[in-house]
Write a protein that holds these residues in place. Structure first.
Motif, PDB file in Angstrom:
ATOM      1  N   VAL A  17       0.840  -1.203   0.000  1.00 43.26           N
ATOM      2  CA  VAL A  17       0.000   0.000   0.000  1.00 43.26           C
ATOM      3  C   VAL A  17       0.874   1.252   0.000  1.00 43.26           C
ATOM      4  CG1 VAL A  17      -1.661   1.342   1.359  1.00 43.26           C
ATOM      5  CG2 VAL A  17      -1.963  -1.115   1.096  1.00 43.26           C
ATOM      6  N   PHE A  18       1.907   1.259   0.839  1.00 43.78           N
ATOM      7  CA  PHE A  18       2.782   2.435   0.912  1.00 43.78           C
ATOM      8  C   PHE A  18       3.521   2.665  -0.400  1.00 43.78           C
ATOM      9  CE2 PHE A  18       2.881   1.762   5.711  1.00 43.78           C
ATOM     10  CZ  PHE A  18       1.988   2.791   5.939  1.00 43.78           C
ATOM     11  N   LYS A  19       3.853   1.595  -1.086  1.00 40.81           N
ATOM     12  CA  LYS A  19       4.519   1.743  -2.378  1.00 40.81           C
ATOM     13  C   LYS A  19       3.583   2.427  -3.372  1.00 40.81           C
ATOM     14  CE  LYS A  19       7.012  -0.701  -5.972  1.00 40.81           C
ATOM     15  NZ  LYS A  19       7.300  -1.972  -6.616  1.00 40.81           N
ATOM     16  N   ALA A  20       2.304   2.040  -3.332  1.00 38.63           N
ATOM     17  CA  ALA A  20       1.317   2.653  -4.230  1.00 38.63           C
ATOM     18  C   ALA A  20       1.028   4.096  -3.831  1.00 38.63           C
ATOM     19  CB  ALA A  20       0.034   1.835  -4.222  1.00 38.63           C
ATOM     20  N   ALA A  21       1.214   4.421  -2.538  1.00 39.65           N
ATOM     21  CA  ALA A  21       0.916   5.768  -2.041  1.00 39.65           C
ATOM     22  C   ALA A  21       2.121   6.699  -2.131  1.00 39.65           C
ATOM     23  CB  ALA A  21       0.432   5.690  -0.600  1.00 39.65           C
ATOM     24  N   LYS A  22       3.172   6.244  -2.746  1.00 43.05           N
ATOM     25  CA  LYS A  22       4.381   7.056  -2.851  1.00 43.05           C
ATOM     26  C   LYS A  22       4.075   8.343  -3.625  1.00 43.05           C
ATOM     27  CE  LYS A  22       9.236   6.560  -3.736  1.00 43.05           C
ATOM     28  NZ  LYS A  22      10.317   5.654  -4.007  1.00 43.05           N
ATOM     29  N   ARG A  28      -1.346  10.770   4.041  1.00 46.82           N
ATOM     30  CA  ARG A  28      -1.802   9.785   3.057  1.00 46.82           C
ATOM     31  C   ARG A  28      -0.657   8.897   2.579  1.00 46.82           C
ATOM     32  NH1 ARG A  28      -4.229  12.235  -1.648  1.00 46.82           N
ATOM     33  NH2 ARG A  28      -6.173  11.134  -1.372  1.00 46.82           N
ATOM     34  N   LYS A  29       0.576   9.326   2.790  1.00 44.12           N
ATOM     35  CA  LYS A  29       1.701   8.520   2.312  1.00 44.12           C
ATOM     36  C   LYS A  29       2.334   7.654   3.392  1.00 44.12           C
ATOM     37  CE  LYS A  29       5.338  11.992   2.832  1.00 44.12           C
ATOM     38  NZ  LYS A  29       4.580  13.224   2.956  1.00 44.12           N
ATOM     39  N   ASN A  30       2.064   7.936   4.680  1.00 35.33           N
ATOM     40  CA  ASN A  30       2.791   7.191   5.708  1.00 35.33           C
ATOM     41  C   ASN A  30       1.940   6.657   6.863  1.00 35.33           C
ATOM     42  OD1 ASN A  30       2.314   9.583   7.015  1.00 35.33           O
ATOM     43  ND2 ASN A  30       4.418  10.324   6.850  1.00 35.33           N
ATOM     44  N   THR A  31       0.624   6.785   6.773  1.00 38.22           N
ATOM     45  CA  THR A  31      -0.266   6.194   7.769  1.00 38.22           C
ATOM     46  C   THR A  31      -1.134   5.181   7.044  1.00 38.22           C
ATOM     47  OG1 THR A  31      -0.324   8.315   8.891  1.00 38.22           O
ATOM     48  CG2 THR A  31      -1.975   6.705   9.549  1.00 38.22           C
ATOM     49  N   ILE A  32      -1.150   3.952   7.516  1.00 41.23           N
ATOM     50  CA  ILE A  32      -1.777   2.876   6.743  1.00 41.23           C
ATOM     51  C   ILE A  32      -3.253   3.129   6.479  1.00 41.23           C
ATOM     52  CG2 ILE A  32      -2.258   1.339   8.702  1.00 41.23           C
ATOM     53  CD1 ILE A  32      -1.219   0.337   5.131  1.00 41.23           C
ATOM     54  N   ARG A  33      -3.994   3.634   7.473  1.00 43.20           N
ATOM     55  CA  ARG A  33      -5.433   3.836   7.264  1.00 43.20           C
ATOM     56  C   ARG A  33      -5.693   4.906   6.211  1.00 43.20           C
ATOM     57  NH1 ARG A  33      -8.297   4.113  13.077  1.00 43.20           N
ATOM     58  NH2 ARG A  33     -10.096   4.593  11.777  1.00 43.20           N
ATOM     59  N   ALA A  34      -4.974   5.998   6.309  1.00 46.73           N
ATOM     60  CA  ALA A  34      -5.147   7.077   5.332  1.00 46.73           C
ATOM     61  C   ALA A  34      -4.632   6.642   3.960  1.00 46.73           C
ATOM     62  CB  ALA A  34      -4.412   8.322   5.801  1.00 46.73           C
ATOM     63  N   ALA A  35      -3.504   5.959   3.967  1.00 42.06           N
ATOM     64  CA  ALA A  35      -2.898   5.532   2.700  1.00 42.06           C
ATOM     65  C   ALA A  35      -3.787   4.534   1.975  1.00 42.06           C
ATOM     66  CB  ALA A  35      -1.524   4.926   2.951  1.00 42.06           C
ATOM     67  N   LYS A  36      -4.368   3.605   2.732  1.00 36.42           N
ATOM     68  CA  LYS A  36      -5.200   2.571   2.111  1.00 36.42           C
ATOM     69  C   LYS A  36      -6.405   3.185   1.410  1.00 36.42           C
ATOM     70  CE  LYS A  36      -5.596  -1.364   4.351  1.00 36.42           C
ATOM     71  NZ  LYS A  36      -6.074  -2.398   5.282  1.00 36.42           N
ATOM     72  N   SER A  37      -7.082   4.121   2.081  1.00 33.32           N
ATOM     73  CA  SER A  37      -8.259   4.735   1.454  1.00 33.32           C
ATOM     74  C   SER A  37      -7.852   5.617   0.271  1.00 33.32           C
ATOM     75  CB  SER A  37      -9.065   5.536   2.473  1.00 33.32           C
ATOM     76  OG  SER A  37      -8.329   6.641   2.920  1.00 33.32           O
TER      77      SER A  37
END
Length: 119
Positions: A17-22, A28-37
């Protein structure tokens, strides 16, 4: 029965997920809940816009053809109709390229379309 520790799989999922949120801004880039959404929404936009891209390019091609053909005293609709009646099958992508880069070829096509409409 052995105890199952799930840290490895969770870490792998989060990493994906973090790779996709780069490149995302803020949490949104470093918190899993925010990044996932955020990633989920971005994937929806990706899917939708792959379809929209085709529409926008077709519209661009039509505008280019229309501009080139109007300089030669014809409208886009009549030009396409004339090409169809003349039996010339060239797609709009190629026609727009011709309109931009080869005005002489476009002029010849317009003349053929006019002749087909007159007949």
């Amino acid at each position: 029965m052995a105890r199952v520790k799930r840290g490895v799989t969770s870490h792998a999922k989060h990493k994906k997920v973090f790779k996709a949120a780069k490149g995302f801004y803020g949490r949104r880039k470093n918190t899993i809940r925010a990044a996932k959404s955020a990633v989920e929404r971005s994937m929806q936009y990706n899917y939708r816009d792959r379809k929209v891209k085709k529409r926008t390019f077709r519209a661009l091609w039509i505008q280019r053809i229309n501009a080139g053909v109007r300089e030669l005293g014809m409208t886009y609709g009549r030009f396409i109709d004339g090409l169809g009646k003349a039996g010339i099958e060239v797609d709009r992508k190629v026609l727009s390229d011709i309109a931009v880069h080869e005005p002489e070829t476009l002029k010849a096509l317009v003349e053929k379309a006019q002749a087909a409409l007159a007949a």
